[in-house]
Write a protein that holds these residues in place. Sequence first.
Motif, PDB file in Angstrom:
ATOM      1  N   VAL A   1       0.839  -1.208   0.000  1.00  0.00           N
ATOM      2  CA  VAL A   1       0.000   0.000   0.000  1.00  0.00           C
ATOM      3  C   VAL A   1       0.870   1.253   0.000  1.00  0.00           C
ATOM      4  O   VAL A   1       0.602   2.218  -0.708  1.00  0.00           O
ATOM      5  CB  VAL A   1      -0.955  -0.010   1.217  1.00  0.00           C
ATOM      6  CG1 VAL A   1      -1.629   1.354   1.385  1.00  0.00           C
ATOM      7  CG2 VAL A   1      -2.005  -1.098   1.061  1.00  0.00           C
ATOM      8  N   GLY A   2       1.949   1.219   0.801  1.00  0.00           N
ATOM      9  CA  GLY A   2       2.859   2.364   0.832  1.00  0.00           C
ATOM     10  C   GLY A   2       3.524   2.615  -0.503  1.00  0.00           C
ATOM     11  O   GLY A   2       3.598   3.762  -0.975  1.00  0.00           O
ATOM     12  N   ALA A   3       4.007   1.550  -1.134  1.00  0.00           N
ATOM     13  CA  ALA A   3       4.663   1.704  -2.440  1.00  0.00           C
ATOM     14  C   ALA A   3       3.682   2.209  -3.491  1.00  0.00           C
ATOM     15  O   ALA A   3       4.024   3.081  -4.304  1.00  0.00           O
ATOM     16  CB  ALA A   3       5.268   0.374  -2.873  1.00  0.00           C
ATOM     17  N   VAL A   4       2.457   1.681  -3.482  1.00  0.00           N
ATOM     18  CA  VAL A   4       1.449   2.131  -4.448  1.00  0.00           C
ATOM     19  C   VAL A   4       1.093   3.596  -4.202  1.00  0.00           C
ATOM     20  O   VAL A   4       0.887   4.367  -5.147  1.00  0.00           O
ATOM     21  CB  VAL A   4       0.191   1.240  -4.365  1.00  0.00           C
ATOM     22  CG1 VAL A   4      -0.946   1.829  -5.188  1.00  0.00           C
ATOM     23  CG2 VAL A   4       0.518  -0.169  -4.857  1.00  0.00           C
ATOM     24  N   THR A   5       1.035   4.014  -2.940  1.00  0.00           N
ATOM     25  CA  THR A   5       0.774   5.419  -2.621  1.00  0.00           C
ATOM     26  C   THR A   5       1.851   6.322  -3.205  1.00  0.00           C
ATOM     27  O   THR A   5       1.563   7.390  -3.750  1.00  0.00           O
ATOM     28  CB  THR A   5       0.706   5.602  -1.094  1.00  0.00           C
ATOM     29  OG1 THR A   5      -0.338   4.793  -0.565  1.00  0.00           O
ATOM     30  CG2 THR A   5       0.437   7.061  -0.726  1.00  0.00           C
ATOM     31  N   VAL A   6       3.102   5.897  -3.103  1.00  0.00           N
ATOM     32  CA  VAL A   6       4.211   6.673  -3.669  1.00  0.00           C
ATOM     33  C   VAL A   6       4.131   6.698  -5.191  1.00  0.00           C
ATOM     34  O   VAL A   6       4.278   7.758  -5.823  1.00  0.00           O
ATOM     35  CB  VAL A   6       5.561   6.081  -3.205  1.00  0.00           C
ATOM     36  CG1 VAL A   6       6.722   6.741  -3.953  1.00  0.00           C
ATOM     37  CG2 VAL A   6       5.729   6.258  -1.705  1.00  0.00           C
ATOM     38  N   ILE A   7       3.895   5.539  -5.793  1.00  0.00           N
ATOM     39  CA  ILE A   7       3.856   5.436  -7.254  1.00  0.00           C
ATOM     40  C   ILE A   7       2.776   6.335  -7.849  1.00  0.00           C
ATOM     41  O   ILE A   7       2.972   6.989  -8.875  1.00  0.00           O
ATOM     42  CB  ILE A   7       3.622   3.967  -7.677  1.00  0.00           C
ATOM     43  CG1 ILE A   7       4.857   3.119  -7.371  1.00  0.00           C
ATOM     44  CG2 ILE A   7       3.291   3.873  -9.169  1.00  0.00           C
ATOM     45  CD1 ILE A   7       4.621   1.630  -7.542  1.00  0.00           C
ATOM     46  N   THR A   8       1.609   6.367  -7.194  1.00  0.00           N
ATOM     47  CA  THR A   8       0.444   7.076  -7.756  1.00  0.00           C
ATOM     48  C   THR A   8       0.280   8.481  -7.185  1.00  0.00           C
ATOM     49  O   THR A   8      -0.752   9.120  -7.390  1.00  0.00           O
ATOM     50  CB  THR A   8      -0.839   6.278  -7.486  1.00  0.00           C
ATOM     51  OG1 THR A   8      -1.014   6.127  -6.070  1.00  0.00           O
ATOM     52  CG2 THR A   8      -0.774   4.900  -8.140  1.00  0.00           C
ATOM     53  N   ARG A   9       1.283   8.958  -6.436  1.00  0.00           N
ATOM     54  CA  ARG A   9       1.231  10.295  -5.815  1.00  0.00           C
ATOM     55  C   ARG A   9       0.008  10.456  -4.902  1.00  0.00           C
ATOM     56  O   ARG A   9      -0.664  11.489  -4.890  1.00  0.00           O
ATOM     57  CB  ARG A   9       1.226  11.386  -6.882  1.00  0.00           C
ATOM     58  CG  ARG A   9       2.467  11.398  -7.758  1.00  0.00           C
ATOM     59  CD  ARG A   9       2.393  12.485  -8.825  1.00  0.00           C
ATOM     60  NE  ARG A   9       3.597  12.495  -9.650  1.00  0.00           N
ATOM     61  CZ  ARG A   9       3.767  11.754 -10.732  1.00  0.00           C
ATOM     62  NH1 ARG A   9       2.801  10.918 -11.100  1.00  0.00           N
ATOM     63  NH2 ARG A   9       4.870  11.813 -11.431  1.00  0.00           N
ATOM     64  N   GLY A  10      -0.288   9.410  -4.162  1.00  0.00           N
ATOM     65  CA  GLY A  10      -1.379   9.473  -3.207  1.00  0.00           C
ATOM     66  C   GLY A  10      -2.755   9.208  -3.789  1.00  0.00           C
ATOM     67  O   GLY A  10      -3.762   9.385  -3.105  1.00  0.00           O
TER      68      GLY A  10
END
Length: 311
Positions: free
Chosen positions: A147-156
């Motif tokens: 979830v953290g990595a996806v948050t970073v990838i998608t700019r939140g």
Amino acid sequence: MNSAPHVPAAAAPSHLATHLRLIGMAVLWGASWPWGRVLAQSLPPLAAAACRFLLATALLMIWLQRSGRLAALRGWSASRWGGMALAASFGVFGYATFFMMGLKQVPAGKAALVVTMNPAMTLLLAAWLFKERLNRVIGLGMVLAVVGAVTVITRGEPWHVLDGRVGAGEVLLLGCVVCWVGYTLIGRRVMAGVDALTTTGVTAAIGATMLLVTSLVVEGPAAWAAVPDAPMNVWVCLLALAAGSTAIAYAWYFQGVKALGAGAASGYITLVPVFGVVFSALWLGEVVDASLLVGGALAIGGTLLMNFGRR
């Protein structure tokens, strides 16, 4: 009846130097992201990756020779060399290619946080392929890290994963994750009985050769003409990546594994993305926004939970 004279127990050996080296390892691996970003912006990506590993190979071969390990390679079977080549194609050639091409498009701090997915994907596939046992703590850590990595990838804005609005650079960095997971799992099967230093040196040499040939074919000799004329800061970053982030950092990591055990030493890898974000902000002036902070905290916290769960 007289009791035996009391002999004071020997003091436990101090591991302070080992812990300091492992912190140094995390610093050097964290710094590899802004250093790589400088190279990716200044040189053709495959040529830059090949230069890094050619220099690193030279240092590692000297190290192997001085430690007496180089002569043992003559007795290796064809299957062992084939296994090393397969590992190098993932862990050096594939990873370095995606690393440099991703950093050409994505800020270094963000890239350092994307690859926090490595442990989660490795553990998940190891459970499937090798029947490694998972538990609730590891499962929670995996979820947080992803979830953290996806948050970073998608700019939140994680829903953008579903509508295809993830950038090409982020997709390339996910290639780093795939290659590192492949390298780790292949190593379980094909590199048994070989010490870590020899594995690193041999795979670096094979991977550097792959990168060199591919660069000459894809980018052409003209790409290499730009290397000698690169600015001084590019050469500093190249040498730092080869000597610091590859040879020295791996040496300190292996010493840590020997002194403290793999579990304790690998825990320091959690610090790598922290240093990556900090150095990218300080050296390259990259902006640390809310999505990077929140996603990074989740990803790093998830990695810590996975390490705790494995113990």
